[in-house]
Design a protein around this motif. Structure first.
Motif, short mmCIF file in Angstrom:
data_model
loop_
_atom_site.label_atom_id
_atom_site.label_comp_id
_atom_site.label_asym_id
_atom_site.label_seq_id
_atom_site.Cartn_x
_atom_site.Cartn_y
_atom_site.Cartn_z
N ARG A 53 0.83 -1.20 0.00
CA ARG A 53 0.00 0.00 0.00
C ARG A 53 0.87 1.25 0.00
N ILE A 54 0.39 2.26 -0.66
CA ILE A 54 1.12 3.51 -0.77
C ILE A 54 1.11 4.22 0.58
N MET A 55 2.31 4.65 1.01
CA MET A 55 2.47 5.25 2.33
C MET A 55 2.95 6.70 2.19
N PRO A 56 2.74 7.54 3.23
CA PRO A 56 3.31 8.90 3.21
C PRO A 56 4.81 8.85 2.99
N LYS A 123 -1.66 -0.50 -5.50
CA LYS A 123 -1.41 -0.02 -6.85
C LYS A 123 -2.67 -0.08 -7.70
N SER A 124 -3.36 -1.20 -7.67
CA SER A 124 -4.55 -1.36 -8.51
C SER A 124 -5.65 -0.38 -8.10
N GLU A 125 -5.78 -0.14 -6.79
CA GLU A 125 -6.78 0.83 -6.32
C GLU A 125 -6.44 2.24 -6.77
N ALA A 126 -5.14 2.59 -6.73
CA ALA A 126 -4.72 3.91 -7.18
C ALA A 126 -4.93 4.06 -8.69
N GLU A 127 -4.64 3.01 -9.44
CA GLU A 127 -4.86 3.06 -10.89
C GLU A 127 -6.33 3.25 -11.23
N GLN A 128 -7.22 2.57 -10.49
CA GLN A 128 -8.65 2.72 -10.72
C GLN A 128 -9.11 4.13 -10.38
N VAL A 148 0.52 2.59 -12.21
CA VAL A 148 1.15 3.20 -11.03
C VAL A 148 2.31 2.31 -10.59
N THR A 149 3.46 2.93 -10.38
CA THR A 149 4.66 2.19 -9.96
C THR A 149 5.28 2.88 -8.75
N MET A 150 5.68 2.09 -7.77
CA MET A 150 6.38 2.64 -6.61
C MET A 150 7.84 2.82 -6.94
N ALA A 151 8.34 4.03 -6.72
CA ALA A 151 9.72 4.34 -7.09
C ALA A 151 10.68 4.30 -5.90
N SER A 152 10.16 4.06 -4.70
CA SER A 152 11.04 4.13 -3.52
C SER A 152 10.70 3.04 -2.51
N TYR A 153 10.64 1.79 -2.95
CA TYR A 153 10.32 0.68 -2.06
C TYR A 153 11.62 0.05 -1.59
N SER A 154 11.95 0.21 -0.31
CA SER A 154 13.19 -0.34 0.22
C SER A 154 12.97 -0.83 1.65
N VAL A 155 13.80 -1.81 2.06
CA VAL A 155 13.80 -2.31 3.44
C VAL A 155 15.24 -2.35 3.92
#
Length: 272
Positions: A53-56, A123-128, A148-155
């Motif tokens: 899920r997209i986060m702040p 992502k799918s919800e944001a695209e819709q 929609v693509t996440m550009a900053s997914y890191s752990v």
């Protein structure tokens, strides 16, 4: 002959005490294997497909494609170089998509539409959502494709692992076992039944969860899949702590022993 026996005796003492110090740091390896009870758990609980899920503070890119390229151009923000900035928009100038930074309230500023809340969406919800909001600006026959693509997914993984650090997740989905594999797996000193997971939710609330990698039920845990910006910490076991303590003590002990041998040798040579 006496001199040889005397120094042999001293060296024997040093060897014996050193061996004793090393032996105290040795121990049998326990709880090393992962997923030890995998034959006795119900994997039906793990039958779901994880969606991040997209986060702040996330960065996302949004691409809009239509059958008529000119229709989608206003909705695609591009990072343009000086040459492209001099070209007309209607000429179909191409460039790299500009990422959107999600603010603390979960909003982005999207072209034409304005503020758009994407925080907490998959992502799918944001695209819709984007598709529904841009449709009024297009002909009824147009069927836009939004990606929609996440550009900053890191752990991040730190502690008793072979390669601690932060790792980019290209497919926006990673399990805790995959993250540990990226870090070169746990060292033999890592505590496998008390791995700490540090997480921050969309409201900024932090939590620390303890996970047991020895227990196969971890695959049913809501923390099995990591969220972006999660931190995994592997603490050292008692043997590693003892080794560290013994190492410091042994260094001081050897220094004191060396001084004692030197003084004894000096007195022996004076008094013989």
């Amino acid at each position: 002959m006496k001199k040889f026996s005397f120094f042999t005796f001293l060296h024997g003492i040093v060897f014996t005490l050193s061996a004793a110090a090393l032996l105290t740091s040795c121990g049998s390896a326990q709880n090393v294997a992962y997923l030890q009870n995998s034959d006795s758990i119900n994997f039906e609980k793990s039958r779901f497909l994880y969606d991040a899920r997209i986060m702040p503070k996330d960065q996302i890119t949004i691409s809009v494609n239509t059958t008529t390229p000119e229709v989608s151009l206003p909705f695609n923000l591009l990072l343009q170089n000086a040459y492209q900035q001099g070209r007309s928009i209607s000429s179909g100038a191409s460039g790299t998509l500009m990422p959107y930074l999600v603010d603390n309230d979960g909003y982005i500023n999207f072209p034409i539409i304005g503020r758009l809340k994407v925080g907490g969406l998959t992502k799918s919800e944001a695209e819709q959502l984007v598709t529904e909001r841009i449709r009024p600006y297009m002909a009824e026959t147009e069927k836009p494709v939004v990606t929609v693509t996440m550009a900053s997914y890191s752990v991040s993984v730190l502690g008793e692992v072979n390669r601690p650090g932060s790792f980019q997740v290209s497919r926006e989905k990673i399990t805790i076992l995959e993250a540990l594999a990226q870090a070169g797996d746990l060292t033999i000193y890592g505590v496998r039944d008390r791995v700490k997971l540090i997480r921050e939710d969309a409201t900024g609330k932090k939590s620390i969860v303890t996970l047991n990698l020895n227990d196969a039920n971890i695959v049913n845990s809501p923390y099995y899949y990591l969220q972006q910006n999660d931190v995994v910490y592997v603490e050292p076991n008692k043997i590693k702590a003892q080794n560290s303590k013994v190492g410091q003590t042994t260094t001081l002990w050897f220094s004191a022993t060396s001084i004692l041998i030197s003084l004894t040798s000096l007195l022996y040579n004076i008094l013989k």
